[in-house]
Design a protein around this motif. Structure first.
Motif, PDB file in Angstrom:
ATOM      1  N   ALA A  65      39.100  35.632  42.682  1.00  0.00           N
ATOM      2  CA  ALA A  65      39.837  36.427  43.680  1.00  0.00           C
ATOM      3  C   ALA A  65      40.275  35.606  44.884  1.00  0.00           C
ATOM      4  N   THR A  66      39.858  34.367  44.946  1.00  0.00           N
ATOM      5  CA  THR A  66      40.210  33.380  46.002  1.00  0.00           C
ATOM      6  C   THR A  66      39.464  33.603  47.320  1.00  0.00           C
ATOM      7  N   PRO A  67      39.262  32.505  48.087  1.00  0.00           N
ATOM      8  CA  PRO A  67      38.390  32.591  49.278  1.00  0.00           C
ATOM      9  C   PRO A  67      39.044  33.290  50.465  1.00  0.00           C
ATOM     10  N   TYR A  68      38.191  33.677  51.420  1.00  0.00           N
ATOM     11  CA  TYR A  68      38.651  34.228  52.700  1.00  0.00           C
ATOM     12  C   TYR A  68      39.622  33.249  53.347  1.00  0.00           C
ATOM     13  N   PRO A  69      40.721  33.685  53.920  1.00  0.00           N
ATOM     14  CA  PRO A  69      41.149  35.074  54.127  1.00  0.00           C
ATOM     15  C   PRO A  69      42.197  35.537  53.111  1.00  0.00           C
ATOM     16  N   THR A  70      42.182  34.989  51.908  1.00  0.00           N
ATOM     17  CA  THR A  70      43.178  35.379  50.906  1.00  0.00           C
ATOM     18  C   THR A  70      42.539  36.295  49.859  1.00  0.00           C
ATOM     19  N   THR A  71      43.379  36.938  49.077  1.00  0.00           N
ATOM     20  CA  THR A  71      42.893  37.702  47.927  1.00  0.00           C
ATOM     21  C   THR A  71      43.965  37.692  46.845  1.00  0.00           C
TER      22      THR A  71
ATOM     23  N   THR B 220      34.185  36.556  41.675  1.00  0.00           N
ATOM     24  CA  THR B 220      33.973  36.262  43.092  1.00  0.00           C
ATOM     25  C   THR B 220      34.897  35.122  43.504  1.00  0.00           C
ATOM     26  N   VAL B 221      35.011  34.155  42.595  1.00  0.00           N
ATOM     27  CA  VAL B 221      35.787  32.950  42.861  1.00  0.00           C
ATOM     28  C   VAL B 221      37.262  33.151  42.490  1.00  0.00           C
TER      29      VAL B 221
END
Lengths: 314, 392
Positions: free
Chosen positions: A52-58, A49-50
């Protein structure tokens, strides 16, 4: 040294927020290399969950859906049902869950997904504890391991229960394919991914994911810890297809399990007697696996089942 | 249009069929069970072409439709009571992910003690999850509201999930004649869902994600703004539905004989029908009473309640659930909605029909008499004839 023959495509990018030496990051990277861009990944609450990096990045080059921790099996059934309903047939659906989210709180949804023959790959990436919350014991934490909830102090000496055998539990559902994978053996890893990708029906991967933070080893030793895990028999590499067991790495003789245990701080407190007990358990599991391999060649399980389940259903 | 004799549960299933839902997932629970059975029948006979995912729990049922909806499919599920409570985590998730799911809920009591009777505790306990909530009075209203719910849920101004509830047994298992619109009429009213813009296979995208305090509140604020747009959107959807079928259910708070009323009772669900006959009877006897139905509970219809409160001095609110607040859930909300008004009627919260106890004309009459007496208490348990201590 022979050149690695891995798919060149990268669908996991730099800038992710995994710890240095994260086995779970390697697991995702290798998995997506084999599966390709037309993949949808459902991820429950877990390290990823972490990572994958926070909104708005992936950090991923594929579509990713988040789901609550216990619901990954159901989520991939829903994704597949939607794709089927909308006529999209060329997409690989993957659930990518941690060991706690699979073997503990998510086991019901996993069992449901396998039983209803969802056409998807369920991955348990196994770092052997609740690592995202800070190293609490899970059903996959091995015998003797230190975690913050199986402390080594006072009269406590780490986890007193054995690791839950998820492969056995999954195999009781007769999936079309189930395999153990280890990022330290990337070619074996990719062969299994590509094999599974070509199949239809419920598939399961148990991926070994060493965690330098929680297992207490130097971050640059991840690959070495992974290799010794397999070569001591702690994490044997095998696959089960149509009920037939096939061990995909055999080295002749298993190395002493002590080599694996001594590589990590979480086992530092174990006495020679403790280590002998772990050794005995690992050897017994290995012998049983060899026996399964021999016997399933003669009488694979599904052939004995009264009715063979359909390969897949939404 | 075809007139069919349907239970509330069959009306739910036929509405899902007419809406051409693409993915359904459900788990059986009394008294919702005949919905899942009817849907299985519709799918098996080819009357509904949908993926029907049969799951091992209500939690998984809602996760299946959450994920399917997140991929862009039109989805439906149904549950009741403990099933809804098990779903609770995903109930929140669905609205946060802006999944336009429609869920039928058969309102049933919560144990212990076990009781399958009608009671709104199950959906009242979900009132703060970001779902739109309708409470239906008849099987016709069930059918029509489910169809309206899809249009409302998928409207670009809204994009929120909707619960359409029906009282256990009074609707779920009671047969009534229902006008079922033709498929072509529904197709025109409810075109296929527009393709989802976020999760497209082959693209880098994430639905869910995580945020810190810097961004989280923006997502909540978006949900709040979408909720605020529901009344206007519902007005539009109801007008469109009326054009298509000729039927209109009167907006969020339909009223009955409230003009010049000395006392108005607010009801939800099936007790409304009983109350309507009592109003006629008491009006005939010269008593000026009126009735309002809370058809929409989320978002709460503040404006309609304030307009109603401006015309009457005594309001009663009948709650079919007990929620440990100052009054029943609906009574508390009605009071809160009225508080800023310059004209504030006296409000009495009645508990009536808890756990499937019949709300009879006698009970309704007693509530009106209490309001008309001018000495109605702040709260009153109508189901309990006299105070009995549990200690004996």
């Amino acid at each position: 040294m022979a050149k690695l023959t891995l798919p060149a495509q990268e669908l996991m990018f730099s800038g992710h927020s995994a710890c240095p030496g994260c086995g779970a990051a390697l697991a995702m990277r290798l998995l997506l290399k084999g599966l390709g861009p037309r993949t949808v990944v459902s991820v429950p609450a877990c390290c990823w969950t972490v990572i994958a990096t926070p909104y708005p990045t992936t950090a991923l080059g594929v579509a990713m859906m988040d789901n609550p921790i216990e619901a990954t099996g159901a989520s991939i059934s829903g994704i597949r049902a939607a794709l089927d309903a909308m006529g999209q047939k060329d997409v690989t659906v993957v659930g990518f869950a941690g060991d706690g989210g699979t073997a503990d709180i998510g086991i019901q949804a996993l069992s449901g997904m396998l039983e209803r023959r969802t056409n998807a790959i369920y991955v348990m990436y196994d770092n052997e504890a609740y690592m995202n919350t800070g190293v609490q014991r899970s059903g996959e934490t091995p015998l003797g391991a230190w975690t913050t909830t199986t402390p080594v102090e006072g009269h406590e000496h780490g986890k007193i229960e054995a690791k839950k055998d998820m492969m056995a539990i999954v195999l009781a559902h007769h999936p079309v394919y189930a395999a153990t994978l280890n990022p330290s053996f990337p070619e074996d890893f990719e062969r299994k991914v590509e094999k599974a990708k070509a199949m239809t029906g419920p598939r399961f991967f148990h991926i070994f994911a060493p965690c330098s933070t929680g297992w207490r080893f130097d971050a640059q030793k991840t690959i070495a810890v992974g290799r010794i895990a397999t070569d001591t028999g702690v994490f044997p590499l095998y696959e089960v297809e149509e009920g037939r067991f096939h061990i995909t790495r055999k080295t002749g003789t298993l190395k002493p399990v002590e080599e694996y245990l001594h590589a990590q701080g979480r086992f530092r407190h174990l006495t020679p007697a403790n280590i002998a007990a772990v050794e005995a358990q690992v050897r017994a599991s290995w012998e049983r696996l060899l026996q399964y391999e021999r016997e399933s060649l003669i009488a694979p399980t599904p052939a004995e089942a009264p009715t063979k389940p359909p390969a897949t259903r939404a | 249009m075809t007139r069919m004799v349907l239970s509330g549960n069959s009306a739910q299933a036929h509405a899902a069929r007419l809406a051409r839902v693409q993915v359904i997932s459900a788990y059986p629970i009394t008294p919702q069970t005949s919905i899942v059975e009817k849907i299985a029948d519709l799918v098996a006979t080819g009357q509904l072409k949908a993926e029907y995912v049969q799951v091992e729990s209500e939690h998984s049922a809602l996760q299946v439709v959450v994920s399917a909806s997140g991929m862009g499919a039109r989805t439906y599920t149904a549950t009741s009571s403990h099933g809804l409570l098990l779903m609770h985590e995903l109930v929140h998730w669905a609205s946060g992910a802006r999944d336009p799911i429609v869920m039928g809920v058969v309102n049933r009591a919560v144990g212990p003690p076990w009781n399958i009777g009608s009671d709104h505790t199950d959906t009242m306990s979900q009132r703060d999850t970001g779902w739109i909530q309708f409470y239906a009075e008849s099987n016709q209203e069930v059918m029509d509201t489910v169809l309206q719910a899809f249009r409302l849920a998928e409207h670009p101004d809204v994009r929120l999930p909707v619960m359409v509830t029906e009282d256990a047994f009074y609707l779920s298992h009671t047969l009534e004649p229902v006008d079922v619109p033709d498929q072509e009429v529904v197709d025109k009213f409810l075109p296929p869902r527009e393709p989802h813009a976020i999760l497209v296979p082959g693209t880098a995208a994430r639905l869910g994600s995580f945020t810190g305090p810097d961004r989280y509140v923006d997502f909540r604020f978006e949900v709040a703004k979408a909720m605020e747009r529901v009344p206007a959107t519902l007005r539009f959807v109801e007008e469109e539905y009326q054009k298509a079928t000729g039927r209109h259910h009167g907006g969020p708070v339909p009223t009955y004989r409230v003009d010049d009323a000395d006392a108005v009772l607010i009801t939800m669900g099936t007790s409304t029908t009983t109350a309507r006959t009592v109003v006629d009877e008491m009006r005939a006897a010269g008593k000026k009473v009126g009735l309002a139905k809370l058809r929409l509970f989320r978002p709460f219809p503040n404006e309609e309640i304030r307009a109603l409160g401006a015309t009457v001095d005594r309001l009663g609110v009948a709650d079919r659930s007990y929620t440990f607040g100052p009054m029943g859930a609906a009574a508390t909300e009605v009071s809160a909605a009225l508080y800023p008004s310059s004209h504030r009627p006296a409000v009495t919260g009645f508990y009536a029909g808890i756990g499937g106890r019949d709300v009879t004309p006698h009970v309704v009459r007693r509530m009106y008499e209490s309001l008309l007496s001018g000495a109605a208490p702040e709260v009153h348990w109508e189901d309990i004839e006299e105070e009995v201590s549990v200690d004996g």
